[in-house]
Design a protein around this motif. Structure first.
Motif, PDB file in Angstrom:
ATOM      1  N   SER A 101       0.831  -1.212   0.000  1.00 43.35           N
ATOM      2  CA  SER A 101       0.000   0.000   0.000  1.00 43.35           C
ATOM      3  C   SER A 101       0.860   1.254   0.000  1.00 43.35           C
ATOM      4  O   SER A 101       0.567   2.227  -0.713  1.00 43.35           O
ATOM      5  N   LEU A 102       1.916   1.242   0.802  1.00 43.85           N
ATOM      6  CA  LEU A 102       2.809   2.399   0.861  1.00 43.85           C
ATOM      7  C   LEU A 102       3.513   2.615  -0.476  1.00 43.85           C
ATOM      8  O   LEU A 102       3.614   3.751  -0.960  1.00 43.85           O
ATOM      9  N   ILE A 103       3.984   1.530  -1.071  1.00 47.96           N
ATOM     10  CA  ILE A 103       4.685   1.639  -2.356  1.00 47.96           C
ATOM     11  C   ILE A 103       3.713   2.061  -3.455  1.00 47.96           C
ATOM     12  O   ILE A 103       3.994   2.980  -4.235  1.00 47.96           O
ATOM     13  N   PHE A 104       2.573   1.379  -3.520  1.00 51.96           N
ATOM     14  CA  PHE A 104       1.577   1.682  -4.544  1.00 51.96           C
ATOM     15  C   PHE A 104       1.107   3.127  -4.448  1.00 51.96           C
ATOM     16  O   PHE A 104       0.990   3.829  -5.455  1.00 51.96           O
ATOM     17  N   SER A 105       0.842   3.588  -3.225  1.00 45.73           N
ATOM     18  CA  SER A 105       0.330   4.945  -3.048  1.00 45.73           C
ATOM     19  C   SER A 105       1.336   6.003  -3.465  1.00 45.73           C
ATOM     20  O   SER A 105       0.965   7.071  -3.965  1.00 45.73           O
ATOM     21  N   SER A 106       2.634   5.724  -3.289  1.00 47.13           N
ATOM     22  CA  SER A 106       3.643   6.708  -3.670  1.00 47.13           C
ATOM     23  C   SER A 106       3.664   6.918  -5.175  1.00 47.13           C
ATOM     24  O   SER A 106       3.874   8.047  -5.654  1.00 47.13           O
ATOM     25  N   TYR A 107       3.439   5.859  -5.945  1.00 45.53           N
ATOM     26  CA  TYR A 107       3.377   5.998  -7.399  1.00 45.53           C
ATOM     27  C   TYR A 107       2.023   6.525  -7.851  1.00 45.53           C
ATOM     28  O   TYR A 107       1.934   7.342  -8.773  1.00 45.53           O
ATOM     29  N   ALA A 108       0.951   6.045  -7.214  1.00 45.51           N
ATOM     30  CA  ALA A 108      -0.388   6.522  -7.572  1.00 45.51           C
ATOM     31  C   ALA A 108      -0.532   8.011  -7.308  1.00 45.51           C
ATOM     32  O   ALA A 108      -1.245   8.716  -8.035  1.00 45.51           O
ATOM     33  N   SER A 109       0.151   8.509  -6.283  1.00 46.03           N
ATOM     34  CA  SER A 109       0.051   9.942  -5.972  1.00 46.03           C
ATOM     35  C   SER A 109       0.570  10.800  -7.118  1.00 46.03           C
ATOM     36  O   SER A 109       0.022  11.872  -7.397  1.00 46.03           O
TER      37      SER A 109
ATOM     38  N   LEU B 242      -1.536  13.483  -9.079  1.00 51.11           N
ATOM     39  CA  LEU B 242      -1.035  14.854  -9.155  1.00 51.11           C
ATOM     40  C   LEU B 242      -1.051  15.360 -10.585  1.00 51.11           C
ATOM     41  O   LEU B 242      -1.453  16.510 -10.852  1.00 51.11           O
ATOM     42  N   SER B 243      -0.629  14.532 -11.533  1.00 47.29           N
ATOM     43  CA  SER B 243      -0.666  14.924 -12.945  1.00 47.29           C
ATOM     44  C   SER B 243      -2.097  15.175 -13.402  1.00 47.29           C
ATOM     45  O   SER B 243      -2.364  16.104 -14.176  1.00 47.29           O
ATOM     46  N   ALA B 244      -3.035  14.336 -12.916  1.00 48.43           N
ATOM     47  CA  ALA B 244      -4.436  14.518 -13.273  1.00 48.43           C
ATOM     48  C   ALA B 244      -4.984  15.813 -12.683  1.00 48.43           C
ATOM     49  O   ALA B 244      -5.735  16.543 -13.346  1.00 48.43           O
ATOM     50  N   PHE B 245      -4.628  16.121 -11.424  1.00 47.17           N
ATOM     51  CA  PHE B 245      -5.047  17.385 -10.812  1.00 47.17           C
ATOM     52  C   PHE B 245      -4.575  18.570 -11.656  1.00 47.17           C
ATOM     53  O   PHE B 245      -5.328  19.516 -11.908  1.00 47.17           O
ATOM     54  N   ARG B 246      -3.327  18.517 -12.099  1.00 48.86           N
ATOM     55  CA  ARG B 246      -2.757  19.628 -12.856  1.00 48.86           C
ATOM     56  C   ARG B 246      -3.338  19.749 -14.261  1.00 48.86           C
ATOM     57  O   ARG B 246      -3.262  20.810 -14.877  1.00 48.86           O
ATOM     58  N   ALA B 247      -3.919  18.656 -14.757  1.00 51.11           N
ATOM     59  CA  ALA B 247      -4.516  18.682 -16.090  1.00 51.11           C
ATOM     60  C   ALA B 247      -5.913  19.303 -16.094  1.00 51.11           C
ATOM     61  O   ALA B 247      -6.441  19.620 -17.163  1.00 51.11           O
ATOM     62  N   ILE B 248      -6.511  19.457 -14.927  1.00 48.16           N
ATOM     63  CA  ILE B 248      -7.859  20.038 -14.840  1.00 48.16           C
ATOM     64  C   ILE B 248      -7.736  21.553 -14.708  1.00 48.16           C
ATOM     65  O   ILE B 248      -7.088  22.048 -13.781  1.00 48.16           O
ATOM     66  N   PRO B 249      -8.329  22.308 -15.617  1.00 41.40           N
ATOM     67  CA  PRO B 249      -8.218  23.780 -15.557  1.00 41.40           C
ATOM     68  C   PRO B 249      -8.789  24.335 -14.257  1.00 41.40           C
ATOM     69  O   PRO B 249      -9.758  23.812 -13.706  1.00 41.40           O
ATOM     70  N   LYS B 250      -8.178  25.404 -13.770  1.00 42.25           N
ATOM     71  CA  LYS B 250      -8.665  26.049 -12.543  1.00 42.25           C
ATOM     72  C   LYS B 250     -10.083  26.580 -12.712  1.00 42.25           C
ATOM     73  O   LYS B 250     -10.817  26.757 -11.741  1.00 42.25           O
ATOM     74  N   GLY B 251     -10.468  26.840 -13.957  1.00 41.04           N
ATOM     75  CA  GLY B 251     -11.824  27.318 -14.203  1.00 41.04           C
ATOM     76  C   GLY B 251     -12.890  26.329 -13.783  1.00 41.04           C
ATOM     77  O   GLY B 251     -14.024  26.723 -13.484  1.00 41.04           O
ATOM     78  N   GLN B 252     -12.548  25.044 -13.744  1.00 38.89           N
ATOM     79  CA  GLN B 252     -13.505  24.039 -13.293  1.00 38.89           C
ATOM     80  C   GLN B 252     -13.844  24.243 -11.817  1.00 38.89           C
ATOM     81  O   GLN B 252     -14.993  24.105 -11.410  1.00 38.89           O
ATOM     82  N   TYR B 253     -12.824  24.564 -11.028  1.00 40.92           N
ATOM     83  CA  TYR B 253     -13.052  24.855  -9.611  1.00 40.92           C
ATOM     84  C   TYR B 253     -13.887  26.128  -9.470  1.00 40.92           C
ATOM     85  O   TYR B 253     -14.866  26.166  -8.714  1.00 40.92           O
TER      86      TYR B 253
END
Length: 238
Positions: free
Chosen positions: A114-122, A126-137
């Protein structure tokens, strides 16, 4: 090796090893499925912390991913499996001197993976968060949604759609990493194949069977994730 002996070794029952390999495959699947929700949850919150405005959260999240992405998986497993009982036993003996602590192989494997998987999944999140325009928020706030509702109704559906291909790769890596837990005596696919290989002296046969099991699991996972991805696409289109 005669063909008859191959089928005998791979038969079900006391003379064969198929039941042991099948049991190991079930343990592999159970370990991966138990790890997945924990790793995804931790990974999501680590990614959220990495883009937080609070410097201490960003620092803690970056340290977390650096440590668990930087350490070899096997070293992490050994540190937890052999080191954690010593630490827990020291703490517990302060209150109960006669107490002893044993770490279950399945639980240890689940936590470490879980610790290893979560470090890569994060990083995927993070890349997905950055791909969403701030205008959506801003659009969510403009129509009166709270931060929580904006995240749940506006951001999260897009986030899952964007992150899903990367998370699929993380899942396949997780399936393969379950083989590491064989070194701490968990009776999963590789461990049982190794026992069969040592007892029968037919290493190539049983390690080939173990490889086939992991390959079949990877193919089935790819089919399942493809169906999920198409479902997410249709839901987003609606």
């Amino acid at each position: 090796m005669p063909a008859q002996s191959i089928w005998t070794l791979l038969s079900w029952g006391p003379e064969g090893w198929s039941d042991d390999i099948a049991y190991g495959a079930l343990v592999t699947i159970a370990l991966a499925l138990a790890t997945l929700p924990i790793g995804l949850t931790i990974g999501f919150f680590v990614a959220w912390a990495k883009q937080s405005e609070e410097p201490s959260l960003r620092l803690a999240a970056n340290i977390y991913t650096t440590v668990f992405r930087g350490l070899p998986e096997l070293v992490t497993l050994f540190l937890f499996f052999f080191g954690m009982p010593i630490l827990l036993q020291y703490i517990i003996r302060l209150f109960k001197p006669e107490a002893t602590i044993d770490v279950d192989s399945f639980i240890a494997g689940m936590i470490v993976l879980s610790l290893i998987f979560s470090s890569y999944a994060s990083e995927v999140f993070l890349s997905a968060f950055r791909a969403i325009p701030k205008g959506q928020y801003e659009g969510g706030y403009a129509i009166g949604l709270s931060k929580w509702l904006t995240m749940r109704k506006v951001i999260l559906p897009q986030l899952l759609r964007i992150a899903f291909p990367g998370l699929e790769n993380c899942w396949l890596s997780l399936l393969k990493d379950t083989a590491l837990v064989s070194v701490v005596n968990l009776a999963e696919t590789l461990r049982n194949a190794g026992v069969a290989a040592r007892v029968t002296k037919h290493s190539f046969l049983f390690y080939s069977v173990a490889a086939l099991v992991f390959l079949v699991l990877a193919i089935l996972s790819s089919i399942a994730t493809g169906l999920i991805l198409r479902s997410l696409g249709r839901r987003e289109a609606r």
